[in-house]
Design an enzyme around this catalytic site. Structure first.
Site, short mmCIF file in Angstrom:
data_model
loop_
_atom_site.label_atom_id
_atom_site.label_comp_id
_atom_site.label_asym_id
_atom_site.label_seq_id
_atom_site.Cartn_x
_atom_site.Cartn_y
_atom_site.Cartn_z
N ARG A 1 0.81 -1.21 0.00
CA ARG A 1 0.00 0.00 0.00
C ARG A 1 0.85 1.27 0.00
O ARG A 1 1.90 1.31 0.63
CB ARG A 1 -0.87 0.06 1.26
N LEU A 2 0.35 2.25 -0.69
CA LEU A 2 0.78 3.64 -0.51
C LEU A 2 -0.51 4.45 -0.58
O LEU A 2 -1.18 4.43 -1.62
CB LEU A 2 1.75 4.10 -1.59
N ASP A 3 -0.88 5.11 0.48
CA ASP A 3 -2.12 5.88 0.49
C ASP A 3 -2.08 7.00 -0.54
O ASP A 3 -1.01 7.38 -1.03
CB ASP A 3 -2.38 6.44 1.88
N ARG A 4 -3.24 7.53 -0.83
CA ARG A 4 -3.37 8.56 -1.86
C ARG A 4 -2.43 9.73 -1.62
O ARG A 4 -1.78 10.21 -2.55
CB ARG A 4 -4.82 9.06 -1.91
#
Length: 134
Positions: free
Chosen positions: A108-111
């Site tokens: 994951r990499l958040d927005r």
């Protein structure tokens, strides 16, 4: 229809207007509120959405192999479609600008987070690589 999908205070009025405007169709044909849906009917609802803008920083490919693609994800771009975002996503940008389709994020990499993101070219490859992160 309005009882099954009561999304608005005046769902019936909204759906009747959408049918009149041709935005709500059955089997790709205009319809009206008197139509009774039958088994096998395909109902389509065309809506116009304005997606929130994302930064114009280009998505840079750091590494590409037959199994993985690693990109430098700019901040403000969500990785995959969801919520208010359909086209302004990392996956959509990679498909449109780099002809990279069917990629699977490994982590994951958040927005709002920028950084290196590993994408696998297969779902099996993504799952194998995810286990290395655990």
């Amino acid at each position: 229809f309005s009882r099954e999908f009561p999304y608005f205070d005046d769902s019936r009025g909204y759906y009747e207007e959408a049918m009149k405007d041709g935005r709500l169709r059955v089997n790709d044909q205009p319809t009206d509120a008197k139509y009774l849906c039958r088994d096998g009917d395909i109902i389509t609802h065309h809506v116009h959405r304005h997606e929130p803008p994302v930064c114009s920083t280009p998505v840079t490919i750091i590494h590409s192999s037959e199994d993985f693609v690693v990109v430098d994800k700019p901040s403000s771009i969500p990785v995959h479609p969801g919520g208010r975002y359909r086209r302004n996503t990392l996956l959509a940008i990679l498909a449109k600008e780099h002809s990279l389709f069917d990629l699977h994020p490994v982590h994951r990499l958040d927005r709002l987070t920028s950084g290196a993101l590993i994408l696998a070219r297969t779902a099996v490859g993504a799952e194998k690589k995810r286990k290395e992160f655990m």
